[in-house]
Design a protein around this motif. Structure first.
Motif, PDB file in Angstrom:
ATOM      1  N   THR A   1       0.958  -1.142  -0.030  1.00  0.00           N
ATOM      2  CA  THR A   1      -0.112  -0.042   0.026  1.00  0.00           C
ATOM      3  C   THR A   1       0.835   1.364   0.057  1.00  0.00           C
ATOM      4  O   THR A   1       0.638   2.293  -0.763  1.00  0.00           O
ATOM      5  N   GLN A   2       1.956   1.269   0.726  1.00  0.00           N
ATOM      6  CA  GLN A   2       2.808   2.455   0.864  1.00  0.00           C
ATOM      7  C   GLN A   2       3.534   2.683  -0.431  1.00  0.00           C
ATOM      8  O   GLN A   2       3.591   3.921  -0.832  1.00  0.00           O
ATOM      9  N   SER A   3       4.044   1.721  -1.181  1.00  0.00           N
ATOM     10  CA  SER A   3       4.747   1.772  -2.407  1.00  0.00           C
ATOM     11  C   SER A   3       3.679   2.111  -3.401  1.00  0.00           C
ATOM     12  O   SER A   3       3.976   3.060  -4.287  1.00  0.00           O
ATOM     13  N   ALA A   4       2.460   1.617  -3.675  1.00  0.00           N
ATOM     14  CA  ALA A   4       1.576   2.010  -4.696  1.00  0.00           C
ATOM     15  C   ALA A   4       1.274   3.607  -4.321  1.00  0.00           C
ATOM     16  O   ALA A   4       1.171   4.184  -5.330  1.00  0.00           O
ATOM     17  N   SER A   5       0.937   3.896  -3.170  1.00  0.00           N
ATOM     18  CA  SER A   5       0.523   5.201  -2.920  1.00  0.00           C
ATOM     19  C   SER A   5       1.674   6.186  -3.186  1.00  0.00           C
ATOM     20  O   SER A   5       1.535   7.340  -3.803  1.00  0.00           O
ATOM     21  N   ARG A   6       3.044   5.764  -2.765  1.00  0.00           N
ATOM     22  CA  ARG A   6       3.938   6.641  -3.070  1.00  0.00           C
ATOM     23  C   ARG A   6       4.353   6.985  -4.579  1.00  0.00           C
ATOM     24  O   ARG A   6       4.638   7.956  -4.906  1.00  0.00           O
ATOM     25  N   ARG A   7       4.101   5.831  -5.315  1.00  0.00           N
ATOM     26  CA  ARG A   7       4.337   6.114  -6.552  1.00  0.00           C
ATOM     27  C   ARG A   7       3.258   6.993  -7.374  1.00  0.00           C
ATOM     28  O   ARG A   7       3.667   7.703  -8.142  1.00  0.00           O
ATOM     29  N   ALA A   8       2.002   6.818  -6.735  1.00  0.00           N
ATOM     30  CA  ALA A   8       0.849   7.774  -7.196  1.00  0.00           C
ATOM     31  C   ALA A   8       1.185   9.005  -7.209  1.00  0.00           C
ATOM     32  O   ALA A   8       1.116  10.272  -7.916  1.00  0.00           O
ATOM     33  N   ALA A   9       1.707   9.578  -5.791  1.00  0.00           N
ATOM     34  CA  ALA A   9       1.811  10.812  -5.361  1.00  0.00           C
ATOM     35  C   ALA A   9       3.171  11.265  -6.087  1.00  0.00           C
ATOM     36  O   ALA A   9       3.002  12.575  -6.584  1.00  0.00           O
ATOM     37  N   LEU A  10       4.126  10.565  -6.205  1.00  0.00           N
ATOM     38  CA  LEU A  10       5.186  10.854  -7.101  1.00  0.00           C
ATOM     39  C   LEU A  10       4.899  11.332  -8.512  1.00  0.00           C
ATOM     40  O   LEU A  10       5.503  12.378  -9.065  1.00  0.00           O
ATOM     41  N   LEU A  11       4.075  10.643  -9.359  1.00  0.00           N
ATOM     42  CA  LEU A  11       3.669  10.561 -10.590  1.00  0.00           C
ATOM     43  C   LEU A  11       3.022  11.952 -10.710  1.00  0.00           C
ATOM     44  O   LEU A  11       3.212  12.858 -11.743  1.00  0.00           O
ATOM     45  N   LEU A  12       2.023  12.363  -9.740  1.00  0.00           N
ATOM     46  CA  LEU A  12       1.164  13.715  -9.784  1.00  0.00           C
ATOM     47  C   LEU A  12       2.150  14.679  -9.567  1.00  0.00           C
ATOM     48  O   LEU A  12       1.883  15.605 -10.434  1.00  0.00           O
ATOM     49  N   LEU A  13       3.068  14.592  -8.720  1.00  0.00           N
ATOM     50  CA  LEU A  13       3.844  15.527  -8.475  1.00  0.00           C
ATOM     51  C   LEU A  13       4.955  16.068  -9.703  1.00  0.00           C
ATOM     52  O   LEU A  13       5.238  17.181  -9.821  1.00  0.00           O
ATOM     53  N   ILE A  14       5.223  14.928 -10.240  1.00  0.00           N
ATOM     54  CA  ILE A  14       6.354  14.923 -11.572  1.00  0.00           C
ATOM     55  C   ILE A  14       5.483  15.763 -12.711  1.00  0.00           C
ATOM     56  O   ILE A  14       5.958  16.769 -13.385  1.00  0.00           O
ATOM     57  N   ALA A  15       3.935  15.421 -12.812  1.00  0.00           N
ATOM     58  CA  ALA A  15       2.935  16.005 -13.736  1.00  0.00           C
ATOM     59  C   ALA A  15       3.034  17.418 -13.363  1.00  0.00           C
ATOM     60  O   ALA A  15       3.080  18.200 -14.382  1.00  0.00           O
ATOM     61  N   ALA A  16       2.673  17.938 -12.098  1.00  0.00           N
ATOM     62  CA  ALA A  16       2.653  19.208 -11.781  1.00  0.00           C
ATOM     63  C   ALA A  16       3.917  20.144 -12.148  1.00  0.00           C
ATOM     64  O   ALA A  16       3.904  21.251 -12.788  1.00  0.00           O
ATOM     65  N   LEU A  17       5.020  19.564 -11.905  1.00  0.00           N
ATOM     66  CA  LEU A  17       6.446  20.200 -12.223  1.00  0.00           C
ATOM     67  C   LEU A  17       6.533  20.263 -13.617  1.00  0.00           C
ATOM     68  O   LEU A  17       6.815  21.345 -14.254  1.00  0.00           O
TER      69      LEU A  17
ATOM     70  N   ASP B   1      14.673  24.803  -9.193  1.00  0.00           N
ATOM     71  CA  ASP B   1      15.389  24.270  -8.175  1.00  0.00           C
ATOM     72  C   ASP B   1      14.677  23.369  -7.180  1.00  0.00           C
ATOM     73  O   ASP B   1      15.054  22.389  -6.497  1.00  0.00           O
ATOM     74  N   LEU B   2      13.469  24.134  -6.617  1.00  0.00           N
ATOM     75  CA  LEU B   2      12.618  23.193  -5.694  1.00  0.00           C
ATOM     76  C   LEU B   2      12.204  22.011  -6.233  1.00  0.00           C
ATOM     77  O   LEU B   2      12.227  20.932  -5.566  1.00  0.00           O
ATOM     78  N   ALA B   3      11.826  21.747  -7.304  1.00  0.00           N
ATOM     79  CA  ALA B   3      11.613  20.430  -8.058  1.00  0.00           C
ATOM     80  C   ALA B   3      12.447  19.397  -7.958  1.00  0.00           C
ATOM     81  O   ALA B   3      12.659  18.476  -7.720  1.00  0.00           O
ATOM     82  N   ASP B   4      14.072  20.015  -8.173  1.00  0.00           N
ATOM     83  CA  ASP B   4      15.230  19.146  -8.122  1.00  0.00           C
ATOM     84  C   ASP B   4      15.389  18.774  -6.604  1.00  0.00           C
ATOM     85  O   ASP B   4      15.672  17.627  -6.385  1.00  0.00           O
ATOM     86  N   GLU B   5      14.699  19.579  -5.676  1.00  0.00           N
ATOM     87  CA  GLU B   5      15.259  19.406  -4.193  1.00  0.00           C
ATOM     88  C   GLU B   5      14.209  18.256  -3.748  1.00  0.00           C
ATOM     89  O   GLU B   5      14.467  17.288  -2.955  1.00  0.00           O
ATOM     90  N   LEU B   6      13.076  18.334  -4.222  1.00  0.00           N
ATOM     91  CA  LEU B   6      11.823  17.216  -3.931  1.00  0.00           C
ATOM     92  C   LEU B   6      12.162  16.295  -4.493  1.00  0.00           C
ATOM     93  O   LEU B   6      11.959  15.292  -3.811  1.00  0.00           O
ATOM     94  N   ASP B   7      12.660  16.174  -5.704  1.00  0.00           N
ATOM     95  CA  ASP B   7      13.055  14.946  -6.299  1.00  0.00           C
ATOM     96  C   ASP B   7      14.041  14.182  -5.252  1.00  0.00           C
ATOM     97  O   ASP B   7      14.120  12.910  -5.121  1.00  0.00           O
ATOM     98  N   GLU B   8      15.121  15.237  -4.854  1.00  0.00           N
ATOM     99  CA  GLU B   8      16.329  14.615  -4.014  1.00  0.00           C
ATOM    100  C   GLU B   8      15.786  14.030  -2.814  1.00  0.00           C
ATOM    101  O   GLU B   8      16.290  12.905  -2.282  1.00  0.00           O
ATOM    102  N   ILE B   9      14.759  14.735  -2.081  1.00  0.00           N
ATOM    103  CA  ILE B   9      14.105  14.008  -0.946  1.00  0.00           C
ATOM    104  C   ILE B   9      13.347  12.769  -0.996  1.00  0.00           C
ATOM    105  O   ILE B   9      13.392  11.901  -0.320  1.00  0.00           O
ATOM    106  N   LEU B  10      12.806  12.622  -2.083  1.00  0.00           N
ATOM    107  CA  LEU B  10      12.119  11.392  -2.204  1.00  0.00           C
ATOM    108  C   LEU B  10      13.005  10.124  -2.825  1.00  0.00           C
ATOM    109  O   LEU B  10      12.760   8.917  -2.423  1.00  0.00           O
ATOM    110  N   ARG B  11      14.083  10.395  -3.574  1.00  0.00           N
ATOM    111  CA  ARG B  11      15.119   9.401  -3.834  1.00  0.00           C
ATOM    112  C   ARG B  11      16.018   9.021  -2.696  1.00  0.00           C
ATOM    113  O   ARG B  11      16.346   7.742  -2.859  1.00  0.00           O
ATOM    114  N   GLU B  12      16.155   9.967  -1.922  1.00  0.00           N
ATOM    115  CA  GLU B  12      17.217   9.484  -0.670  1.00  0.00           C
ATOM    116  C   GLU B  12      16.710   8.911   0.273  1.00  0.00           C
ATOM    117  O   GLU B  12      17.200   8.047   1.220  1.00  0.00           O
ATOM    118  N   GLN B  13      15.079   8.755   0.253  1.00  0.00           N
ATOM    119  CA  GLN B  13      14.437   7.993   1.356  1.00  0.00           C
ATOM    120  C   GLN B  13      13.403   7.192   0.718  1.00  0.00           C
ATOM    121  O   GLN B  13      12.513   7.256   0.977  1.00  0.00           O
TER     122      GLN B  13
END
Length: 561
Positions: free
Chosen positions: A186-202, A339-351
């Motif tokens: 559940t965590q992995s699927a929801s995390r992927r959905a949130a990440l895809l929406l965020l990438i779409a917004a960026l 730059d903020l988009a890169d920072e958010l991507d770094e936060i999600l990928r580091e953890q």
């Protein structure tokens, strides 16, 4: 209507709304993820873990009970009998707890193999009955019978119970592992959905920045280059009109202006050639005088046209220069958003394995910054839109038509236009523009473009008077006075000498150095106010501390309408 032809404000509003919808969707997905994950974790921690602990404790207590039975059979120690009773009570208590937890899991839609538990329950009951029989025989002194029982039937029942218990332990642990796996999925699927929406917004935000650069920054740069060419005397400039928004309308107005200037210059050359030919062909003094007077009249008309066009060209260059400021803000905040988009991507990928609630705070902080940057882009885009609309009002209006006018708004708009024009021509000048406007001023019927031209001329003259001052200031005032309204332009310049004050509204009179003025600005302004608006233009006050020009207009035009 295509996106290219939409108004600048509408383009920005559409882009901003879509970005906000994508961001809101990301937040909703994140919150729903937390709810589902919390539900799964509650099942794991509040049920499965407790069931594992309960069944493991039963396993340990059953082993301890069997060992204590064997010790009691050899020693007949009363303390060991009490220990067996305690173990039996503890096993029964854990069994009751296990049954309650199993029922809770079944109600949540997760079922188990009931046959395994039923087999264990039956074998436990058999083992428990034989244990009590063993205790009764021991109490009655039938030691041999008790030993035979514990080595025979009780041993067989214990092995059968232990086999069922091992199966139940294995099944319970498997259920706990499955619940933990569901929570992780559940965590992995929801995390992927949130990440895809965020990438779409960026991605959409970056696309909107590119679109605004394509339809705003590039046309404005072309307009600036064309304005410089016109200022250098090149009137053959033509701007391509690629859209129907404010930039496209401004380009059309610029093309009409350059066309009018070319026609004026051509007529001037033709008229000059005609006058020269007439002078060469005539011998009579009266005819020569008449030709000379006609030449002066034509020259005056040409100077009037050039005065108007020069004013519009100077304003166009100033506005084109001034639009760069909000566009620079738009570009800078767009870079910050990347730059903020890169920072958010770094936060999600580091953890990648962190729980959503562990990174949600950082994600919300970056999303807040992105929302702030989008708001700033919208704010400065609207500022550029306001400057363009003010310029269009000045350049494309139909001269000669009376319109119901809000004088306060007109004073603010044309005060801003004049200020930008002065700043473009004199980038190092120190000048403050102040407004003192009567909030209760009635509307008046005017020709807004012509009255705006008067205000611009008065502003330019005021600036010439204060240009050499360190703290130069111009104040624009409005007030209602009886049946009239007044507009005042005050400066803190050097004043107008008394000996020339009565001549300043005469055509071609000027106190400026040769090449710096035609002497038509105040004359044209006087005609516009007195003849076009039935008003009064006068020098209300002039001294070494400054000069005040006052425009008085009757209100009865608006009342009559």
């Amino acid at each position: 209507m295509s996106f290219r032809n939409l108004k600048l404000g509408t383009k920005q509003l559409i882009g901003f709304a879509i970005v906000l919808v994508l961001m809101a969707s990301t937040s909703i997905v994140a919150l729903n993820t937390m709810r589902l994950l919390n539900k799964e974790l509650e099942v794991v921690t509040n049920n499965w873990l407790q069931r594992v602990v309960a069944i493991s404790d039963i396993n340990i207590r059953a082993s301890s009970l069997r060992l204590t039975q064997l010790q009691y059979a050899l020693s007949d120690d009363p303390a060991l009998r009490d220990s067996m009773i305690i173990y039996i009570d503890q096993i029964n208590a854990n069994q009751d707890l296990y049954e309650v937890l199993a029922q809770q899991t079944d109600s949540a839609g997760v079922t188990m193999d009931e046959a395994i538990y039923a087999g264990f329950d039956t074998s436990w009951e058999d083992y428990l009955d034989q244990t009590f029989t063993f205790l009764d025989l021991s109490d009655q002194g039938q030691t041999q019978e008790a030993v035979d029982l514990i080595n025979g039937p009780i041993s067989i029942s214990y092995r059968a119970m232990q086999t069922r218990l091992d199966q139940l332990v294995t099944e319970t642990r498997r259920g706990a592992d499955d619940a933990a796996a569901r929570a992780k999925a559940t965590q992995s699927a929801s995390r992927r959905a949130a990440l895809l929406l965020l990438i779409a917004a960026l991605v959409f935000s970056l696309a909107m920045v590119g679109i605004m650069m394509r339809y705003t920054a590039m046309p404005v740069s072309q307009l600036m280059r064309a304005a410089r060419k016109v200022a250098d005397g090149n009137l053959s400039v033509y701007l391509p009109v690629e859209s129907e928004d404010e930039i496209g309308m401004l380009a059309s107005s610029f093309n009409r202006m350059t066309s009018s200037l070319r026609d004026a210059r051509q007529r001037s050359e033709e008229q000059s050639a005609s006058i020269a030919s007439q002078k060469a062909e005539t011998d009579a003094k009266n005819h020569a005088l008449e030709s000379t007077l006609q030449q002066l009249k034509d020259t005056q008309e040409q100077l009037v046209v050039r005065e108007k066009m020069a004013s519009l060209g100077q304003l166009t260059a100033g506005i084109a220069h001034e639009i760069k400021n909000p566009l620079n803000f738009v570009n800078n905040f767009a870079v910050l958003s990347i730059d903020l988009a890169d920072e958010l991507d770094e936060i999600l990928r580091e953890q990648p394995n962190a729980a959503v609630q562990d990174v949600l705070g950082d994600v919300e902080e970056v999303l807040g910054d992105l929302k702030f940057n989008a708001g700033k882009i919208n704010e400065h885009g609207r500022r550029a839109d306001s400057i363009v609309r003010s310029m269009l009002l000045h350049s494309r209006g139909k001269s000669g038509e009376m319109q119901r006018t809000d004088l306060n708004r007109l004073v603010e708009d044309y005060g801003t236009l004049a200020y930008h024009g002065i700043r473009a021509a004199h980038p190092h000048a120190k000048l403050d523009i102040a407004y003192d406007l009567d909030a209760h001023l009635p509307e008046v019927d005017t020709i807004p473009q012509e009255l705006g031209r008067v205000l611009i001329n008065l502003m330019y003259n005021a600036f010439d008077a204060v240009d050499e001052h360190t703290d130069a200031a111009i104040t624009l005032c409005t007030e209602a006075q009886g049946g009239n309204v007044r507009i005042s332009v005050k400066d803190n310049g050097t004043g107008i000498p008394k000996e020339v004050r009565d001549r300043i509204f005469q055509p071609f009179f000027t106190t400026k150095a040769a090449g710096y003025g035609t002497g038509l600005g105040l004359s044209l302004s006087y005609d516009i106010v007195t003849q076009g608006h039935n008003g009064l233009l006068e020098v209300a006050e002039s001294s070494a501390e400054g000069t005040t020009f006052r425009i008085t207009l009757p209100v009865r035009h608006a009342d009559a309408a």
